[in-house]
Design an enzyme around this catalytic site. Structure first.
Site, PDB file in Angstrom:
ATOM      1  N   LYS A 174      49.040 -19.636   4.828  1.00 28.68           N
ATOM      2  CA  LYS A 174      48.079 -19.791   4.204  1.00 28.68           C
ATOM      3  C   LYS A 174      46.849 -19.243   4.524  1.00 28.68           C
ATOM      4  O   LYS A 174      45.955 -18.273   3.494  1.00 28.68           O
ATOM      5  CB  LYS A 174      47.613 -21.324   4.066  1.00 28.68           C
ATOM      6  CG  LYS A 174      46.998 -21.788   2.908  1.00 28.68           C
ATOM      7  CD  LYS A 174      46.748 -21.202   1.465  1.00 28.68           C
ATOM      8  CE  LYS A 174      46.033 -21.468   0.523  1.00 28.68           C
ATOM      9  NZ  LYS A 174      45.473 -22.846   0.114  1.00 28.68           N
ATOM     10  N   LYS A 243      35.293 -21.003   3.853  1.00 28.00           N
ATOM     11  CA  LYS A 243      36.027 -21.863   5.630  1.00 28.00           C
ATOM     12  C   LYS A 243      37.630 -21.248   5.979  1.00 28.00           C
ATOM     13  O   LYS A 243      37.681 -20.952   6.682  1.00 28.00           O
ATOM     14  CB  LYS A 243      36.751 -23.256   5.078  1.00 28.00           C
ATOM     15  CG  LYS A 243      37.216 -24.272   5.594  1.00 28.00           C
ATOM     16  CD  LYS A 243      38.937 -24.338   5.015  1.00 28.00           C
ATOM     17  CE  LYS A 243      38.750 -24.994   4.115  1.00 28.00           C
ATOM     18  NZ  LYS A 243      40.182 -24.933   3.406  1.00 28.00           N
TER      19      LYS A 243
END
Length: 290
Positions: A174, A243
Protein backbone atom coordinates in the site's frame (compact mmCIF):
# COMPACT_ATOMS: atom_id res chain seq x y z
CA UNK A 1 -20.16 -23.97 6.14
CA UNK A 2 -21.63 -21.26 8.38
CA UNK A 3 -20.63 -17.75 7.36
CA UNK A 4 -18.49 -15.99 9.98
CA UNK A 5 -20.05 -13.23 12.03
CA UNK A 6 -18.26 -9.99 11.25
CA UNK A 7 -17.44 -7.03 13.46
CA UNK A 8 -16.49 -3.81 11.68
CA UNK A 9 -14.77 -1.04 13.63
CA UNK A 10 -14.43 2.30 11.85
CA UNK A 11 -17.48 3.47 9.90
CA UNK A 12 -15.97 6.32 7.91
CA UNK A 13 -15.51 7.26 4.25
CA UNK A 14 -14.39 3.73 3.38
CA UNK A 15 -15.83 1.70 6.24
CA UNK A 16 -19.43 2.67 5.59
CA UNK A 17 -19.64 1.55 1.93
CA UNK A 18 -17.59 -1.56 2.71
CA UNK A 19 -20.05 -2.48 5.46
CA UNK A 20 -22.95 -1.98 3.06
CA UNK A 21 -21.26 -4.36 0.60
CA UNK A 22 -20.85 -7.03 3.28
CA UNK A 23 -24.47 -6.68 4.38
CA UNK A 24 -25.69 -7.00 0.78
CA UNK A 25 -23.58 -10.16 0.45
CA UNK A 26 -25.55 -11.69 3.31
CA UNK A 27 -23.05 -11.41 6.15
CA UNK A 28 -24.10 -10.69 9.71
CA UNK A 29 -22.24 -7.48 10.61
CA UNK A 30 -21.91 -5.80 13.98
CA UNK A 31 -20.37 -2.32 13.89
CA UNK A 32 -18.73 0.07 16.31
CA UNK A 33 -17.67 3.66 15.77
CA UNK A 34 -16.50 6.22 18.28
CA UNK A 35 -18.89 8.76 16.70
CA UNK A 36 -22.18 6.83 16.98
CA UNK A 37 -24.04 9.10 14.53
CA UNK A 38 -21.94 7.68 11.68
CA UNK A 39 -23.47 4.23 12.15
CA UNK A 40 -27.03 5.29 11.34
CA UNK A 41 -26.81 4.43 7.63
CA UNK A 42 -25.44 0.91 8.14
CA UNK A 43 -27.82 0.29 11.02
CA UNK A 44 -30.73 1.12 8.72
CA UNK A 45 -29.28 -1.38 6.21
CA UNK A 46 -29.28 -4.17 8.79
CA UNK A 47 -26.08 -3.88 10.81
CA UNK A 48 -26.17 -4.35 14.56
CA UNK A 49 -24.58 -1.42 16.43
CA UNK A 50 -22.44 -2.42 19.42
CA UNK A 51 -22.29 -0.12 22.42
CA UNK A 52 -18.59 -0.91 22.92
CA UNK A 53 -15.64 -2.71 21.38
CA UNK A 54 -16.05 -5.30 24.14
CA UNK A 55 -19.59 -6.11 23.03
CA UNK A 56 -18.54 -6.30 19.39
CA UNK A 57 -15.62 -8.66 20.06
CA UNK A 58 -17.78 -10.96 22.18
CA UNK A 59 -20.32 -11.36 19.37
CA UNK A 60 -18.18 -11.93 16.25
CA UNK A 61 -15.73 -14.35 14.61
CA UNK A 62 -13.76 -11.89 12.46
CA UNK A 63 -12.81 -8.39 13.60
CA UNK A 64 -12.40 -5.86 10.77
CA UNK A 65 -10.65 -2.51 11.24
CA UNK A 66 -10.75 0.51 8.94
CA UNK A 67 -9.19 3.34 10.93
CA UNK A 68 -7.40 6.62 10.30
CA UNK A 69 -3.82 5.68 11.14
CA UNK A 70 -1.47 3.35 12.98
CA UNK A 71 -2.04 5.05 16.33
CA UNK A 72 -5.79 4.56 16.06
CA UNK A 73 -5.28 0.88 15.21
CA UNK A 74 -3.03 0.33 18.24
CA UNK A 75 -5.49 2.11 20.54
CA UNK A 76 -8.49 0.10 19.32
CA UNK A 77 -6.64 -3.22 19.65
CA UNK A 78 -4.52 -2.72 22.78
CA UNK A 79 -6.07 0.29 24.51
CA UNK A 80 -8.31 0.03 27.55
CA UNK A 81 -11.45 -1.90 26.60
CA UNK A 82 -9.84 -2.80 23.27
CA UNK A 83 -9.94 -5.88 21.10
CA UNK A 84 -7.13 -7.72 22.89
CA UNK A 85 -8.87 -7.65 26.27
CA UNK A 86 -11.74 -9.85 25.08
CA UNK A 87 -10.62 -11.66 21.93
CA UNK A 88 -10.45 -15.44 21.91
CA UNK A 89 -8.66 -18.21 20.04
CA UNK A 90 -10.48 -18.97 16.79
CA UNK A 91 -11.09 -15.34 15.89
CA UNK A 92 -9.17 -13.46 13.19
CA UNK A 93 -8.33 -9.77 12.90
CA UNK A 94 -8.23 -8.03 9.51
CA UNK A 95 -6.83 -4.50 9.26
CA UNK A 96 -8.06 -2.64 6.17
CA UNK A 97 -6.39 0.56 7.42
CA UNK A 98 -3.26 2.01 5.83
CA UNK A 99 -0.79 1.50 8.66
CA UNK A 100 2.97 1.55 9.15
CA UNK A 101 4.45 -1.81 8.03
CA UNK A 102 6.92 -2.18 10.92
CA UNK A 103 4.31 -1.24 13.51
CA UNK A 104 1.87 -3.67 11.90
CA UNK A 105 4.36 -6.53 12.31
CA UNK A 106 4.91 -5.59 15.96
CA UNK A 107 1.19 -5.34 16.70
CA UNK A 108 0.51 -8.65 14.94
CA UNK A 109 3.25 -10.40 16.92
CA UNK A 110 1.91 -9.00 20.17
CA UNK A 111 -1.68 -10.03 19.41
CA UNK A 112 -0.58 -13.55 18.49
CA UNK A 113 1.50 -13.87 21.68
CA UNK A 114 -1.15 -12.47 24.01
CA UNK A 115 -4.33 -13.85 22.44
CA UNK A 116 -3.37 -16.51 19.89
CA UNK A 117 -5.16 -14.60 17.13
CA UNK A 118 -3.79 -14.15 13.59
CA UNK A 119 -3.49 -10.65 12.13
CA UNK A 120 -4.09 -10.08 8.42
CA UNK A 121 -3.11 -6.67 7.05
CA UNK A 122 -5.33 -5.98 4.06
CA UNK A 123 -5.09 -2.31 3.06
CA UNK A 124 -7.21 -1.30 0.10
CA UNK A 125 -6.96 1.02 -2.88
CA UNK A 126 -9.72 2.37 -5.08
CA UNK A 127 -11.27 5.06 -2.93
CA UNK A 128 -14.90 5.56 -2.01
CA UNK A 129 -16.03 4.73 -5.56
CA UNK A 130 -14.20 1.41 -5.40
CA UNK A 131 -15.65 0.68 -1.96
CA UNK A 132 -19.16 1.39 -3.19
CA UNK A 133 -18.82 -0.75 -6.31
CA UNK A 134 -16.86 -3.59 -4.71
CA UNK A 135 -13.91 -3.06 -7.05
CA UNK A 136 -11.19 -2.34 -4.50
CA UNK A 137 -7.66 -3.70 -4.84
CA UNK A 138 -6.93 -5.59 -1.60
CA UNK A 139 -3.26 -6.21 -0.73
CA UNK A 140 -2.92 -8.93 1.91
CA UNK A 141 -0.18 -9.80 4.34
CA UNK A 142 -0.45 -12.86 6.57
CA UNK A 143 -0.63 -16.64 6.50
CA UNK A 144 -1.96 -18.14 3.27
CA UNK A 145 -4.53 -20.33 5.05
CA UNK A 146 -6.00 -17.34 6.88
CA UNK A 147 -6.28 -15.30 3.69
CA UNK A 148 -7.94 -18.19 1.84
CA UNK A 149 -10.41 -18.63 4.70
CA UNK A 150 -11.27 -14.93 4.48
CA UNK A 151 -11.61 -14.82 0.70
CA UNK A 152 -15.45 -15.09 0.80
CA UNK A 153 -15.65 -11.83 2.75
CA UNK A 154 -12.99 -10.12 0.60
CA UNK A 155 -14.81 -10.95 -2.64
CA UNK A 156 -17.79 -8.59 -2.15
CA UNK A 157 -15.31 -5.79 -1.47
CA UNK A 158 -12.61 -6.16 -4.11
CA UNK A 159 -12.07 -7.15 -7.71
CA UNK A 160 -8.40 -7.96 -7.02
CA UNK A 161 -7.22 -9.79 -3.90
CA UNK A 162 -3.47 -10.42 -3.80
CA UNK A 163 -1.50 -12.27 -1.12
CA UNK A 164 1.77 -10.34 -0.95
CA UNK A 165 3.57 -12.34 1.75
CA UNK A 166 3.80 -12.45 5.55
CA UNK A 167 2.22 -9.93 7.91
CA UNK A 168 3.21 -6.38 6.97
CA UNK A 169 3.63 -7.15 3.26
CA UNK A 170 0.19 -5.75 2.48
CA UNK A 171 1.12 -2.48 4.18
CA UNK A 172 4.41 -2.24 2.25
CA UNK A 173 2.44 -2.75 -0.97
CA UNK A 174 0.00 0.00 0.00
CA UNK A 175 2.93 2.35 0.71
CA UNK A 176 4.20 1.63 -2.82
CA UNK A 177 0.73 2.37 -4.19
CA UNK A 178 0.53 5.68 -2.35
CA UNK A 179 3.97 6.78 -3.54
CA UNK A 180 2.61 6.65 -7.09
CA UNK A 181 -0.68 8.31 -6.11
CA UNK A 182 0.93 11.15 -4.14
CA UNK A 183 3.51 12.03 -6.79
CA UNK A 184 0.83 11.72 -9.47
CA UNK A 185 -1.47 14.14 -7.66
CA UNK A 186 1.23 16.81 -7.58
CA UNK A 187 2.23 16.53 -11.24
CA UNK A 188 -1.45 16.62 -12.24
CA UNK A 189 -1.78 19.91 -10.33
CA UNK A 190 1.35 21.28 -12.03
CA UNK A 191 0.11 20.20 -15.44
CA UNK A 192 -3.39 21.67 -15.03
CA UNK A 193 -1.99 25.00 -13.84
CA UNK A 194 0.44 25.08 -16.77
CA UNK A 195 -2.40 24.42 -19.22
CA UNK A 196 -4.43 27.27 -17.73
CA UNK A 197 -1.47 29.67 -17.75
CA UNK A 198 -0.82 28.78 -21.39
CA UNK A 199 -4.34 29.68 -22.46
CA UNK A 200 -5.64 26.14 -22.90
CA UNK A 201 -9.19 25.31 -21.76
CA UNK A 202 -8.21 23.07 -18.85
CA UNK A 203 -11.72 21.64 -18.59
CA UNK A 204 -10.95 19.76 -21.82
CA UNK A 205 -7.70 18.24 -20.56
CA UNK A 206 -9.42 15.18 -19.01
CA UNK A 207 -11.19 14.43 -22.30
CA UNK A 208 -8.02 14.95 -24.33
CA UNK A 209 -5.77 12.71 -22.24
CA UNK A 210 -8.16 9.91 -21.28
CA UNK A 211 -7.00 6.63 -22.80
CA UNK A 212 -3.45 7.84 -23.42
CA UNK A 213 -0.28 7.05 -21.49
CA UNK A 214 -1.00 9.89 -19.04
CA UNK A 215 -4.36 8.43 -18.01
CA UNK A 216 -4.78 7.00 -14.53
CA UNK A 217 -7.38 6.71 -11.76
CA UNK A 218 -5.91 9.72 -9.90
CA UNK A 219 -5.99 11.71 -13.16
CA UNK A 220 -9.65 10.81 -13.76
CA UNK A 221 -10.54 11.77 -10.20
CA UNK A 222 -8.43 14.90 -9.74
CA UNK A 223 -8.18 16.66 -13.11
CA UNK A 224 -11.91 17.44 -13.57
CA UNK A 225 -12.21 18.70 -9.99
CA UNK A 226 -9.11 20.86 -10.42
CA UNK A 227 -10.38 22.33 -13.68
CA UNK A 228 -13.81 23.09 -12.23
CA UNK A 229 -12.55 24.27 -8.84
CA UNK A 230 -14.94 21.72 -7.35
CA UNK A 231 -13.54 20.86 -3.94
CA UNK A 232 -16.75 20.15 -2.01
CA UNK A 233 -17.49 16.72 -0.47
CA UNK A 234 -13.91 15.46 -0.86
CA UNK A 235 -13.68 11.71 -1.53
CA UNK A 236 -10.26 11.69 0.21
CA UNK A 237 -8.14 14.11 2.21
CA UNK A 238 -4.76 15.83 2.07
CA UNK A 239 -3.86 14.54 5.55
CA UNK A 240 -4.39 10.93 4.46
CA UNK A 241 -2.01 11.12 1.52
CA UNK A 242 0.60 12.93 3.61
CA UNK A 243 0.39 10.21 6.26
CA UNK A 244 1.05 7.59 3.59
CA UNK A 245 3.96 9.52 2.04
CA UNK A 246 5.52 9.88 5.49
CA UNK A 247 5.24 6.10 5.91
CA UNK A 248 7.03 5.71 2.57
CA UNK A 249 9.93 7.82 3.85
CA UNK A 250 10.08 5.82 7.08
CA UNK A 251 10.09 2.54 5.17
CA UNK A 252 12.82 3.84 2.85
CA UNK A 253 15.06 4.47 5.88
CA UNK A 254 14.47 0.95 7.20
CA UNK A 255 15.24 -0.65 3.85
CA UNK A 256 18.02 1.76 2.75
CA UNK A 257 16.11 2.46 -0.47
CA UNK A 258 16.09 6.06 -1.74
CA UNK A 259 12.72 7.74 -2.40
CA UNK A 260 13.60 11.29 -3.48
CA UNK A 261 10.42 11.90 -5.50
CA UNK A 262 8.17 10.72 -2.69
CA UNK A 263 10.16 12.73 -0.14
CA UNK A 264 9.63 15.91 -2.16
CA UNK A 265 5.95 15.05 -2.57
CA UNK A 266 5.64 14.66 1.21
CA UNK A 267 7.15 18.10 1.81
CA UNK A 268 4.84 19.75 -0.74
CA UNK A 269 1.85 18.01 0.83
CA UNK A 270 3.06 19.12 4.28
CA UNK A 271 3.29 22.72 3.12
CA UNK A 272 -0.24 22.50 1.68
CA UNK A 273 -1.58 20.94 4.88
CA UNK A 274 0.08 23.65 7.02
CA UNK A 275 -2.02 26.27 5.21
CA UNK A 276 -5.23 24.80 6.62
CA UNK A 277 -5.93 22.14 4.02
CA UNK A 278 -5.69 18.95 6.09
CA UNK A 279 -9.34 17.98 5.60
CA UNK A 280 -9.61 19.27 2.03
CA UNK A 281 -9.50 17.38 -1.27
CA UNK A 282 -5.99 16.80 -2.72
CA UNK A 283 -7.44 18.48 -5.85
CA UNK A 284 -6.84 21.73 -3.94
CA UNK A 285 -3.12 21.25 -4.62
CA UNK A 286 -3.69 23.22 -7.83
CA UNK A 287 -4.14 26.32 -5.65
CA UNK A 288 -0.40 26.13 -4.88
CA UNK A 289 0.43 26.52 -8.58
CA UNK A 290 -2.11 29.10 -9.74
Amino acid sequence: MTAPRLGFIGIGLMGEPMTHRLLKAGFSVTVFNRSPDKTQGVEAAGARVAASITQLVNEVDVILLCLANTGAVEEVVFGEGGVAEHSRVGQRLVDFSSSDPAATRDLASRLKAECGIPWIDAPVSGGVVGAESGSLAIMCGGEANDIEALRPLFEPLGSRITHMGPVGSGQVTKVCNQMIVGCNALVIAEMMALAEASGVDATRIPEALTGGFADSKPFQLLAPRMAAGDFDSPPWHVRTLLKDLDMAMAQSQRSASAVPMSALAAQLFRQHLSLGNAERDPATLIERYR
